[in-house]
Design a protein around this motif. Structure first.
Motif, PDB file in Angstrom:
ATOM      1  N   VAL A   1       0.837  -1.204   0.000  1.00 15.10           N
ATOM      2  CA  VAL A   1       0.000   0.000   0.000  1.00 15.10           C
ATOM      3  C   VAL A   1       0.873   1.256   0.000  1.00 15.10           C
ATOM      4  CG1 VAL A   1      -1.652   1.331   1.378  1.00 15.10           C
ATOM      5  CG2 VAL A   1      -1.979  -1.118   1.065  1.00 15.10           C
ATOM      6  N   ILE A   2       1.917   1.252   0.823  1.00 16.08           N
ATOM      7  CA  ILE A   2       2.818   2.410   0.862  1.00 16.08           C
ATOM      8  C   ILE A   2       3.486   2.614  -0.494  1.00 16.08           C
ATOM      9  CG2 ILE A   2       4.968   3.269   1.866  1.00 16.08           C
ATOM     10  CD1 ILE A   2       4.141   2.013   4.494  1.00 16.08           C
ATOM     11  N   ALA A   3       3.918   1.523  -1.116  1.00 11.12           N
ATOM     12  CA  ALA A   3       4.579   1.638  -2.420  1.00 11.12           C
ATOM     13  C   ALA A   3       3.627   2.160  -3.489  1.00 11.12           C
ATOM     14  CB  ALA A   3       5.145   0.278  -2.831  1.00 11.12           C
ATOM     15  N   LEU A   4       2.390   1.656  -3.495  1.00 12.32           N
ATOM     16  CA  LEU A   4       1.434   2.072  -4.519  1.00 12.32           C
ATOM     17  C   LEU A   4       0.975   3.509  -4.322  1.00 12.32           C
ATOM     18  CD1 LEU A   4      -0.764  -1.165  -4.830  1.00 12.32           C
ATOM     19  CD2 LEU A   4       1.010  -0.360  -6.405  1.00 12.32           C
ATOM     20  N   THR A   5       0.917   3.945  -3.086  1.00  6.41           N
ATOM     21  CA  THR A   5       0.408   5.289  -2.790  1.00  6.41           C
ATOM     22  C   THR A   5       1.532   6.270  -2.490  1.00  6.41           C
ATOM     23  OG1 THR A   5       0.120   4.731  -0.435  1.00  6.41           O
ATOM     24  CG2 THR A   5      -1.757   4.336  -1.906  1.00  6.41           C
ATOM     25  N   ALA A   6       2.748   5.964  -2.918  1.00  8.62           N
ATOM     26  CA  ALA A   6       3.894   6.846  -2.636  1.00  8.62           C
ATOM     27  C   ALA A   6       3.667   8.271  -3.146  1.00  8.62           C
ATOM     28  CB  ALA A   6       5.175   6.256  -3.225  1.00  8.62           C
ATOM     29  N   PRO A   7       3.164   8.484  -4.386  1.00  6.82           N
ATOM     30  CA  PRO A   7       2.903   9.870  -4.814  1.00  6.82           C
ATOM     31  C   PRO A   7       1.859  10.573  -3.959  1.00  6.82           C
ATOM     32  CG  PRO A   7       2.960   8.379  -6.692  1.00  6.82           C
ATOM     33  CD  PRO A   7       2.940   7.520  -5.478  1.00  6.82           C
ATOM     34  N   LEU A   8       0.824   9.825  -3.553  1.00  5.13           N
ATOM     35  CA  LEU A   8      -0.206  10.419  -2.699  1.00  5.13           C
ATOM     36  C   LEU A   8       0.351  10.777  -1.331  1.00  5.13           C
ATOM     37  CD1 LEU A   8      -3.192  11.169  -2.348  1.00  5.13           C
ATOM     38  CD2 LEU A   8      -3.616   8.805  -1.619  1.00  5.13           C
ATOM     39  N   LEU A   9       1.210   9.912  -0.787  1.00  4.00           N
ATOM     40  CA  LEU A   9       1.827  10.198   0.508  1.00  4.00           C
ATOM     41  C   LEU A   9       2.752  11.410   0.415  1.00  4.00           C
ATOM     42  CD1 LEU A   9       2.678   6.565   1.686  1.00  4.00           C
ATOM     43  CD2 LEU A   9       0.869   8.048   2.556  1.00  4.00           C
ATOM     44  N   ALA A  10       3.419  11.550  -0.716  1.00  7.81           N
ATOM     45  CA  ALA A  10       4.285  12.717  -0.895  1.00  7.81           C
ATOM     46  C   ALA A  10       3.467  14.004  -0.919  1.00  7.81           C
ATOM     47  CB  ALA A  10       5.087  12.574  -2.186  1.00  7.81           C
TER      48      ALA A  10
END
Length: 327
Positions: A47-56
Motif C-alpha cells: 500500500v505504501i509503495a502504490l500510494t507513494a505519490p499520494l503520501l508525498a
C-alpha cells in the motif's frame, strides 16, 4: 474408443488446483498467527509503495527536493535536531548532506525494491519451469544438455555477472527493468532443477499415461496434466525466492550498479548511509530495518504457504502453534 482422464492428488495431503483450493489455503493460513502478521506487513508495504505519490502530496514533500537549511554544514551535513531531524514536516527525518525527506524516499524506494523483486521472481519462475519441463520430457540428449547448463547457471556468481552486465548496458536503459532481467535470467537454475525432479516423479503416474494413450502431444500433456500438478511446489518456491531477489537488488544498488540517482532505492540508500552511521544512525537503521522486515515477512509467508499446500511438511520457522502443527 475415447480414454478419459481424471487428475488426482499427486500425494496424500498435497493440494492440487481445483474447486475450493483457494479457500482451503486461506483457511489454513488464517490458523497461523505468524503468517497473518507477515501478510499484514507485506500488505502495508505494498500500500505504501502504490500510494507513494499520494503520501508525498499528503506530507508536502518532494523525495528529490534538497533542503540545505535542514542540515548543519559546519558538521559536514548532519541534520539539525534529534533522530535525524524528525519533525512535523519530516516524519522520519531528513537525509544527511542533502536534507531530502526520508519518509517519501523510503516510500518510493519500496516501489523499486518490490517491483524488481516480484518481476525478477516471475522471470526466473517462467524460465525455470520451461527449462525443467524440457529437461524432463525431452530425449536423453536434451535432458543432459539442459541439466548441465542448469548446473552451470547455479554455480555462476550472480552478483559478479550482474556487475559486469550492468557495466556494458547503455546508461539510458531503464535500470529497474535491467535488474529484473539480470536477476531473473541468472537465478532460474533452482526452479528448473525442482521442476525437473517433480516432473520425473509425475510422468509415470496413471493420469499422465492415460493422457498420452489418448493421443495428446507432449506439449498438451505438459500444459493440461503436469502444470496444474506442479502449481503447488512452483508457487511455494517462488514465494521463497522473492526475498532472495530483493536482497540481490539491494546488493547491486549498494555496490553502485543498480538503480541510479535520483531514483531512490533501499540498497542505494544503504550505500550512501555507510559514511553516516556514526553521525546519523537513523539514516542507516531505517532502510536496513525495512529491508530486513520485508525479507523476513516474505520468508515467513512463503514457509506458511508451503505448509498450507502440503500439511505433511514441517514448518521450518515453526509457523503457528504446536497444536496446529500436529493436526
Amino acid at each position: 474408443m475415447t480414454v478419459t482422464t481424471e487428475r488426482s492428488v499427486t500425494a496424500p495431503g498435497i493440494i492440487t488446483p481445483g474447486a475450493g483450493t483457494g479457500r482451503r489455503i486461506v483457511r489454513r493460513l488464517r490458523r497461523r498467527p505468524a503468517a497473518l502478521a507477515a501478510a499484514g506487513v507485506l500488505a502495508l508495504l505494498v500500500v505504501i509503495a502504490l500510494t507513494a505519490p499520494l503520501l508525498a502530496q499528503l506530507t508536502g514533500q518532494d523525495p528529490n527536493a534538497y533542503h540545505d537549511d535542514l542540515v548543519d554544514s559546519a558538521r559536514g551535513g548532519v541534520p539539525y535536531g534529534s533522530f535525524g531531524g524528525i519533525s512535523a514536516d519530516h516524519w522520519l527525518g531528513v537525509e544527511p548532506g542533502t536534507g531530502r525527506d526520508l519518509f517519501t524516499r523510503l516510500a518510493y524506494g519500496a516501489r523499486v525494491s518490490l517491483l524488481v523483486a516480484l518481476g525478477a521472481t516471475l522471470v526466473q519462475t517462467a524460465v525455470g519451469v520451461a527449462a525443467g519441463l524440457a529437461a524432463a520430457l525431452g530425449n536423453r540428449f536434451v535432458g543432459q544438455l539442459i541439466g548441465r547448463f542448469t548446473d552451470v547457471m547455479i554455480a555462476l556468481p550472480m552478483l559478479v555477472l550482474g556487475i559486469a552486465l550492468t557495466a556494458v548496458v547503455p546508461p539510458d536503459f531503464p535500470r529497474p527493468l535491467l535488474l529484473v532481467l539480470i536477476i531473473g535470467l541468472l537465478d532460474w537454475g533452482g526452479v528448473a532443477r525442482m521442476v525437473r525432479a517433480q516432473t520425473l516423479a509425475l510422468r509415470g503416474l496413471d493420469f499422465v499415461d492415460a493422457a498420452r494413450l489418448s493421443g495428446n502431444s507432449t506439449l498438451r500433456v505438459a500444459r493440461r496434466e503436469l502444470l496444474p500438478s506442479l502449481a503447488a511446489p512452483v508457487i511455494t518456491y517462488a514465494a521463497i525466492k522473492v526475498p532472495t531477489a530483493m536482497v540481490a537488488e539491494a546488493s547491486l544498488s549498494f555496490l553502485g550498479v543498480g538503480v541510479k540517482p535520483p531514483t531512490p532505492s533501499w540498497g542505494q540508500m544503504l550505500s550512501s548511509a555507510q559514511t553516516w552511521f556514526r553521525a546519523d544512525p537513523a539514516y542507516v537503521l531505517l532502510p536496513a530495518g525495512l529491508l530486513f522486515a520485508t525479507v523476513l515477512a516474505f520468508t515467513v509467508l512463503g514457509d506458511a504457504v508451503r505448509t498450507a499446500l502440503d500439511p505433511r511438511e514441517g514448518s521450518r520457522l515453526r509457523v503457528g502453534t504446536r497444536k496446529e502443527r500436529e493436526q
